[in-house]
Motif scaffolding. Structure first.
Motif, PDB file in Angstrom:
ATOM      1  N   ASP A   1       0.753  -1.219  -0.079  1.00 19.39           N
ATOM      2  CA  ASP A   1      -0.049  -0.099   0.071  1.00 19.39           C
ATOM      3  C   ASP A   1       0.796   1.353  -0.081  1.00 19.39           C
ATOM      4  O   ASP A   1       2.100   1.259   0.034  1.00 19.39           O
ATOM      5  CB  ASP A   1      -0.949   0.000   1.039  1.00 19.39           C
ATOM      6  N   GLY A   2       0.151   2.516  -0.143  1.00 14.44           N
ATOM      7  CA  GLY A   2       1.059   3.603  -0.123  1.00 14.44           C
ATOM      8  C   GLY A   2       1.153   3.979  -1.595  1.00 14.44           C
ATOM      9  O   GLY A   2       0.713   3.377  -2.551  1.00 14.44           O
ATOM     10  N   ARG A   3       1.865   5.070  -1.729  1.00 23.66           N
ATOM     11  CA  ARG A   3       2.111   5.671  -3.102  1.00 23.66           C
ATOM     12  C   ARG A   3       3.573   6.271  -3.343  1.00 23.66           C
ATOM     13  O   ARG A   3       3.941   6.580  -2.305  1.00 23.66           O
ATOM     14  CB  ARG A   3       1.032   6.930  -3.343  1.00 23.66           C
ATOM     15  N   LEU A   4       3.670   6.322  -4.491  1.00 27.73           N
ATOM     16  CA  LEU A   4       5.181   6.776  -4.962  1.00 27.73           C
ATOM     17  C   LEU A   4       5.185   7.900  -5.697  1.00 27.73           C
ATOM     18  O   LEU A   4       4.280   7.643  -6.596  1.00 27.73           O
ATOM     19  CB  LEU A   4       6.109   5.690  -5.473  1.00 27.73           C
ATOM     20  N   TYR A   5       5.875   9.004  -5.527  1.00 32.56           N
ATOM     21  CA  TYR A   5       6.106   9.907  -6.533  1.00 32.56           C
ATOM     22  C   TYR A   5       7.562  10.119  -6.772  1.00 32.56           C
ATOM     23  O   TYR A   5       8.536  10.154  -6.030  1.00 32.56           O
ATOM     24  CB  TYR A   5       5.715  11.233  -5.645  1.00 32.56           C
TER      25      TYR A   5
ATOM     26  N   GLN B   1      14.551  11.644  -7.510  1.00 34.60           N
ATOM     27  CA  GLN B   1      14.056  11.464  -5.987  1.00 34.60           C
ATOM     28  C   GLN B   1      12.775  10.947  -5.788  1.00 34.60           C
ATOM     29  O   GLN B   1      11.909  11.445  -6.557  1.00 34.60           O
ATOM     30  CB  GLN B   1      14.220  12.834  -5.232  1.00 34.60           C
ATOM     31  N   ILE B   2      12.574   9.929  -4.911  1.00 33.50           N
ATOM     32  CA  ILE B   2      11.377   9.251  -4.610  1.00 33.50           C
ATOM     33  C   ILE B   2      10.581   9.792  -3.423  1.00 33.50           C
ATOM     34  O   ILE B   2      11.598   9.638  -2.267  1.00 33.50           O
ATOM     35  CB  ILE B   2      11.538   7.753  -4.863  1.00 33.50           C
ATOM     36  N   VAL B   3       9.441   9.819  -3.449  1.00 33.32           N
ATOM     37  CA  VAL B   3       8.952  10.360  -2.266  1.00 33.32           C
ATOM     38  C   VAL B   3       7.812   9.161  -2.044  1.00 33.32           C
ATOM     39  O   VAL B   3       6.967   8.920  -2.940  1.00 33.32           O
ATOM     40  CB  VAL B   3       7.847  11.577  -2.235  1.00 33.32           C
ATOM     41  N   HIS B   4       7.550   8.516  -0.930  1.00 30.07           N
ATOM     42  CA  HIS B   4       6.577   7.458  -0.401  1.00 30.07           C
ATOM     43  C   HIS B   4       5.925   7.997   0.654  1.00 30.07           C
ATOM     44  O   HIS B   4       6.342   8.719   1.409  1.00 30.07           O
ATOM     45  CB  HIS B   4       7.508   6.185   0.077  1.00 30.07           C
TER      46      HIS B   4
END
Length: 313
Positions: A131-135, A150-153
């Motif tokens: 679950d969750g989201r990656l940007y 850069q990855i934001v979770h």
């Protein structure tokens, strides 16, 4: 008359010098050809000895077998008529309070957002959280650095689209494309396997083995999650990731230590972003961005230590 004799003498000496230099060049060329022939003969003798002693050789069928056994699932991001959360380009739907990541000189450009529940439903990599989201955000001032992307979770609910900061270059504001995920089997390349071409038998079709990893995708643009990278240049990317994460030059030519070799096996392809004319994405000359993460970090939900590699034609 005296000047003419001097001139003739000089020309004669120059001619002799030129002949000497040509002779030296010819000798060097012959020595180079002989050295190449000797190395080739030694390689053939080594392979012949290995076959005669019953040792397994790196024939085409053996390499193909290794590639097939090591296959991993990958998800191709393709356009969809049934939009969900996941998309390329546009404006990110960040959770409330999530700051837009800054770059070296300006705010980063938004690349992609991914719903990990959609990834799990499509039977993507099992080492990603369920679950969750990656940007993903890109900084074109950081080529060669691990944080080029850069990855934001986040596990917080997404909000409406966040407006792009005014300092993001217009050329880095990409059109939006909602995507769905199609599952494929991803096969490692010869580079990923670390195959030494000198160890291959003479009858191995190198072109066939080199084309094998990309055959399944046909002419599709390869925006992907998981699997193995589609290398454009020769590079053992797992080793490059481990070296970069340790602050080392990945192209220093030094043989990797046993510790680096062991640690490199934990790196996984998180995202591969292709050049895409419709989205006005062009990485160098039709290149690709590759974002890697250690499997243990991904399973722990820690996306702060990714490494981005970049290749182009």
């Amino acid at each position: 008359m005296r000047y003419l004799e001097i001139a003739l003498e000089v020309l004669k000496e120059i001619g002799i010098f030129v002949l000497i230099m040509l002779a030296i060049a010819a000798v060097l060329i012959l020595l180079g050809m002989a050295s190449g022939y000797i190395h080739l003969a030694l390689d053939k003798a080594r392979r012949r000895k290995r076959r005669q002693s019953g040792q397994r050789t790196n024939g085409g069928s053996h390499i193909r077998g290794r590639m097939t056994r090591m296959a991993r699932p990958t998800l191709l991001m393709t356009p969809t008529k049934h939009p969900g959360f996941s998309k390329l380009g546009g404006e990110p739907e960040l959770p409330p309070g999530q700051a837009w990541p800054p770059g070296q000189k300006a705010s980063r450009a938004f690349l992609v957002q991914v719903d990990l529940a959609e990834v799990r439903a499509a039977e993507g990599p099992d080492w990603l959280p369920a679950d969750g989201r990656l940007y993903a955000f890109y900084d074109d001032e950081r080529p060669g650095f691990v944080d080029l992307v850069q990855i934001v979770h986040s596990r917080e609910p997404a909000s409406e689209s966040a407006p792009c900061p005014t300092d993001v270059s217009p050329k880095l504001r990409f059109p939006e494309r909602r995507v769905e995920f199609l599952r494929f089997r991803s096969i490692p390349s010869l580079d990923w396997l670390g195959v030494d071409l000198r160890d291959l038998d003479d009858d191995v079709d190198l072109d066939e083995l080199a084309d094998l990893p990309n055959e399944v995708f046909g002419d599709e643009l390869q925006h992907r999650i998981g699997g193995y990278p589609s290398e454009i240049q020769d590079e053992q990317m797992a080793l490059s990731c481990e070296r970069l994460r340790r602050g080392l030059d990945p192209h220093d030519g030094e043989e990797p230590t046993p510790a680096i070799l062991r640690a490199s096996k934990s790196w996984r392809l998180l995202l591969q972003i292709d050049s895409d004319p419709a989205l006005k994405m062009n990485w160098g000359d039709g290149g690709m961005l590759y974002v890697f993460i250690r499997e243990q970090d991904a399973r722990a939900g820690d996306f702060s230590k990714t490494v981005t590699l970049f290749q182009c034609y």
